[in-house]
Design a protein around this motif. Structure first.
Motif, PDB file in Angstrom:
ATOM      1  N   SER A 107       0.841  -1.188   0.000  1.00 52.07           N
ATOM      2  CA  SER A 107       0.000   0.000   0.000  1.00 52.07           C
ATOM      3  C   SER A 107       0.879   1.242   0.000  1.00 52.07           C
ATOM      4  CB  SER A 107      -0.919   0.016   1.229  1.00 52.07           C
ATOM      5  OG  SER A 107      -1.815  -1.074   1.199  1.00 52.07           O
ATOM      6  N   TYR A 108       0.352   2.306  -0.612  1.00 49.32           N
ATOM      7  CA  TYR A 108       1.144   3.526  -0.796  1.00 49.32           C
ATOM      8  C   TYR A 108       0.283   4.764  -0.554  1.00 49.32           C
ATOM      9  CZ  TYR A 108       4.045   0.106  -3.236  1.00 49.32           C
ATOM     10  OH  TYR A 108       4.789  -1.004  -3.554  1.00 49.32           O
ATOM     11  N   ALA A 109       0.963   5.841  -0.162  1.00 46.25           N
ATOM     12  CA  ALA A 109       0.324   7.139   0.006  1.00 46.25           C
ATOM     13  C   ALA A 109       1.323   8.198  -0.422  1.00 46.25           C
ATOM     14  CB  ALA A 109      -0.107   7.355   1.457  1.00 46.25           C
ATOM     15  N   ILE A 110       0.877   9.445  -0.496  1.00 46.89           N
ATOM     16  CA  ILE A 110       1.814  10.545  -0.745  1.00 46.89           C
ATOM     17  C   ILE A 110       1.719  11.566   0.387  1.00 46.89           C
ATOM     18  CG2 ILE A 110       1.987  10.400  -3.251  1.00 46.89           C
ATOM     19  CD1 ILE A 110      -0.046  12.731  -3.386  1.00 46.89           C
ATOM     20  N   GLU A 111       2.830  12.239   0.578  1.00 46.80           N
ATOM     21  CA  GLU A 111       2.905  13.346   1.530  1.00 46.80           C
ATOM     22  C   GLU A 111       3.441  14.563   0.796  1.00 46.80           C
ATOM     23  OE1 GLU A 111       4.317  13.016   5.843  1.00 46.80           O
ATOM     24  OE2 GLU A 111       6.068  13.900   4.827  1.00 46.80           O
ATOM     25  N   VAL A 112       2.774  15.683   0.954  1.00 45.65           N
ATOM     26  CA  VAL A 112       3.173  16.933   0.309  1.00 45.65           C
ATOM     27  C   VAL A 112       3.383  17.977   1.397  1.00 45.65           C
ATOM     28  CG1 VAL A 112       2.468  18.806  -1.232  1.00 45.65           C
ATOM     29  CG2 VAL A 112       1.913  16.423  -1.807  1.00 45.65           C
ATOM     30  N   ILE A 113       4.561  18.571   1.415  1.00 44.79           N
ATOM     31  CA  ILE A 113       4.860  19.637   2.374  1.00 44.79           C
ATOM     32  C   ILE A 113       4.969  20.937   1.587  1.00 44.79           C
ATOM     33  CG2 ILE A 113       6.454  20.496   4.116  1.00 44.79           C
ATOM     34  CD1 ILE A 113       7.299  17.590   4.602  1.00 44.79           C
ATOM     35  N   SER A 121      -2.262  11.807   1.771  1.00 43.61           N
ATOM     36  CA  SER A 121      -3.364  11.007   1.250  1.00 43.61           C
ATOM     37  C   SER A 121      -3.585   9.785   2.121  1.00 43.61           C
ATOM     38  CB  SER A 121      -3.072  10.562  -0.185  1.00 43.61           C
ATOM     39  OG  SER A 121      -2.126   9.510  -0.190  1.00 43.61           O
ATOM     40  N   SER A 122      -4.721   9.135   1.937  1.00 38.60           N
ATOM     41  CA  SER A 122      -4.924   7.823   2.550  1.00 38.60           C
ATOM     42  C   SER A 122      -4.095   6.792   1.784  1.00 38.60           C
ATOM     43  CB  SER A 122      -6.406   7.439   2.509  1.00 38.60           C
ATOM     44  OG  SER A 122      -6.875   7.381   1.165  1.00 38.60           O
ATOM     45  N   PHE A 123      -3.826   5.657   2.408  1.00 43.25           N
ATOM     46  CA  PHE A 123      -3.077   4.600   1.751  1.00 43.25           C
ATOM     47  C   PHE A 123      -3.972   3.845   0.783  1.00 43.25           C
ATOM     48  CE2 PHE A 123       0.056   5.384   4.991  1.00 43.25           C
ATOM     49  CZ  PHE A 123       1.257   4.986   4.404  1.00 43.25           C
ATOM     50  N   GLN A 124      -3.410   3.510  -0.386  1.00 47.58           N
ATOM     51  CA  GLN A 124      -4.103   2.745  -1.409  1.00 47.58           C
ATOM     52  C   GLN A 124      -3.297   1.483  -1.696  1.00 47.58           C
ATOM     53  OE1 GLN A 124      -6.992   3.980  -3.639  1.00 47.58           O
ATOM     54  NE2 GLN A 124      -7.286   4.995  -1.655  1.00 47.58           N
ATOM     55  N   GLU A 125      -3.964   0.340  -1.712  1.00 44.01           N
ATOM     56  CA  GLU A 125      -3.289  -0.921  -2.010  1.00 44.01           C
ATOM     57  C   GLU A 125      -3.342  -1.209  -3.503  1.00 44.01           C
ATOM     58  OE1 GLU A 125      -3.433  -5.692  -0.840  1.00 44.01           O
ATOM     59  OE2 GLU A 125      -4.907  -4.280  -0.012  1.00 44.01           O
ATOM     60  N   LEU A 126      -2.259  -1.773  -4.027  1.00 42.42           N
ATOM     61  CA  LEU A 126      -2.227  -2.142  -5.436  1.00 42.42           C
ATOM     62  C   LEU A 126      -3.180  -3.306  -5.690  1.00 42.42           C
ATOM     63  CD1 LEU A 126      -0.773  -1.765  -8.228  1.00 42.42           C
ATOM     64  CD2 LEU A 126       0.683  -3.684  -7.530  1.00 42.42           C
ATOM     65  N   PRO A 127      -4.146  -3.156  -6.624  1.00 40.89           N
ATOM     66  CA  PRO A 127      -5.024  -4.277  -6.978  1.00 40.89           C
ATOM     67  C   PRO A 127      -4.220  -5.441  -7.562  1.00 40.89           C
ATOM     68  CG  PRO A 127      -5.959  -2.202  -7.704  1.00 40.89           C
ATOM     69  CD  PRO A 127      -4.553  -1.912  -7.267  1.00 40.89           C
ATOM     70  N   SER A 128      -4.841  -6.620  -7.579  1.00 42.77           N
ATOM     71  CA  SER A 128      -4.111  -7.823  -7.965  1.00 42.77           C
ATOM     72  C   SER A 128      -4.267  -8.199  -9.427  1.00 42.77           C
ATOM     73  CB  SER A 128      -4.578  -9.007  -7.099  1.00 42.77           C
ATOM     74  OG  SER A 128      -5.977  -9.234  -7.292  1.00 42.77           O
ATOM     75  N   ALA A 129      -5.254  -7.625 -10.141  1.00 41.66           N
ATOM     76  CA  ALA A 129      -5.519  -8.081 -11.510  1.00 41.66           C
ATOM     77  C   ALA A 129      -5.926  -6.911 -12.396  1.00 41.66           C
ATOM     78  CB  ALA A 129      -6.616  -9.143 -11.513  1.00 41.66           C
ATOM     79  N   VAL A 130      -5.610  -7.032 -13.695  1.00 42.42           N
ATOM     80  CA  VAL A 130      -5.998  -6.039 -14.695  1.00 42.42           C
ATOM     81  C   VAL A 130      -6.212  -6.766 -16.015  1.00 42.42           C
ATOM     82  CG1 VAL A 130      -3.653  -5.485 -15.469  1.00 42.42           C
ATOM     83  CG2 VAL A 130      -5.438  -3.734 -15.610  1.00 42.42           C
ATOM     84  N   GLY A 131      -6.995  -6.178 -16.906  1.00 46.39           N
ATOM     85  CA  GLY A 131      -7.301  -6.818 -18.177  1.00 46.39           C
ATOM     86  C   GLY A 131      -6.418  -6.351 -19.316  1.00 46.39           C
ATOM     87  N   LYS A 132      -6.822  -6.715 -20.530  1.00 46.08           N
ATOM     88  CA  LYS A 132      -6.109  -6.329 -21.741  1.00 46.08           C
ATOM     89  C   LYS A 132      -7.098  -5.684 -22.711  1.00 46.08           C
ATOM     90  CE  LYS A 132      -1.919  -7.931 -20.907  1.00 46.08           C
ATOM     91  NZ  LYS A 132      -0.735  -7.043 -20.844  1.00 46.08           N
TER      92      LYS A 132
END
Length: 355
Positions: A107-113, A121-132
């Motif tokens: 999971s990832y977030a950003i911080e801006v000073i 930001s809130s943390f967002q987890e990378l989804p596991s699947a994507v299409g073509k």
């Protein structure tokens, strides 16, 4: 009412340009206040691709103007393991991260000073699947941005989406890139460097798929439409990014889509800023526009040439003996003038390959 609606739509279109529908249950729109000049916009996208990852920071500008880039911020990527990685300041409100990408299960977030104030930001987890995507295009003669018919270029996809036990939410972003040849006066000067101009294609269109309301894993969609003009004089590339996102990001873009398509009826949802997932850590009541999303990505690309155009595309930068340089359009003299605020480079992209 109409003035406020128009102002909101312009700001939202600019927001989407900085970065690119099915119906489902979504949260109530947050109507804190009308969008005003000078409100902070923070938008970031972090994916699993090897591409560069950007955060755009700006403030809302007066009606009909692009947001004003903010270049004095410090921007960091935060990981769930408490690692903190700095973005590179590219100027004009653009912050770039290269050499790192999102990893599954993280999971990832950003911080801006900015000016001593911290936004996170809130943390967002990378989804596991994507299409073509299987892309195609069409040239049509139809109304576009006016009541008159004109020739337009349309991009479609036939998408194969994955079977997954996780909830599936998809967003598509369509980007265009065209080559531009500057004025060359032979043999007095060497050929000028090339211009590669980049932009979001059809930025006011929001393309979404909600996998929780259907079991179908095949979908066909019109992704983008744009007028045929002299951008098609030379090879013109279309890049489609299919982004698998989390529900929170999907609901944010659904809200954006609702506001963009709101026609201002007395019975419609009133126009308003859309609250994202970024807050002032010391003053949560400050309205921050934008969103930080983490996405698993799938990239498809194709190109076309001027042969697809049913109309003659007039070259405007060809050298004419005896014609003074100052009588050529400014876009013939510099890439910056041609770009008109869009991203550009004189370095040929790695993927710029055609027969």
């Amino acid at each position: 009412m109409k003035k406020n609606l128009y102002s909101t739509l312009k700001q939202l279109t600019c927001l989407i340009s900085l970065i690119l529908v099915t119906v489902s249950c979504i949260d109530r729109l947050d109507f804190w206040q009308e969008t005003q000049e000078g409100q902070l916009i923070i938008y970031g996208l972090f994916t699993d691709s090897e591409d560069k990852h950007l955060v755009n920071i700006s403030t809302t500008a007066p009606l009909s103007f692009r947001p004003k880039g903010i270049s004095n911020a410090a921007v960091y990527l935060l990981t769930d393991g408490e690692e903190k990685i700095a973005y590179l300041n590219k100027g004009n409100g653009v912050y770039e991260l290269q050499g790192i990408h999102a990893a599954e299960g993280k999971s990832y977030a950003i911080e801006v000073i900015l000016n001593g104030t911290t936004y996170r930001s809130s943390f967002q987890e990378l989804p596991s699947a994507v299409g073509k995507d299987d892309l195609s295009y069409e040239v049509a003669y139809e109304p576009f941005k006016s009541s008159e018919d004109e020739y337009v270029f349309k991009v479609f996809t036939k998408s194969e989406l994955p079977e997954t036990k996780d909830q599936l939410f998809i967003r598509w972003v369509v980007e265009e890139a065209h080559y531009w040849q500057l004025l060359w006066i032979p043999p007095a000067t060497p050929p000028p460097p090339p211009c590669f101009i980049f932009d979001v294609m059809d930025p006011s269109r929001v393309n979404l798929f909600d996998g929780t309301v259907t079991s179908n894993r095949q979908t066909e969609s019109l992704l983008a439409t744009r007028k045929i003009d002299n951008a098609f004089l030379f090879p013109y590339f279309v890049t489609v990014k299919q982004l698998s996102i989390k529900r929170e990001a999907f609901q944010y873009w659904e809200k954006i889509n609702i506001v963009i398509n709101n026609q201002g009826s007395l019975f419609d949802i009133p126009p308003a800023p859309v609250v994202g997932n970024i807050v002032n850590t010391e003053n949560p009541n400050e309205l921050i526009l934008g969103f930080f999303e983490v996405a698993k990505s799938s990239i498809s690309r194709f190109y076309v040439t001027s042969e697809i155009s049913p109309i003659y595309l007039q070259p405007i930068c060809n050298f004419i003996p005896g014609k003074p340089t100052n009588q050529y359009p400014s876009e013939c003299l510099s890439c910056e003038a041609r770009a008109g605020g869009r991203e550009w480079t004189s370095i040929t992209p790695d993927w710029w390959v055609y027969d």
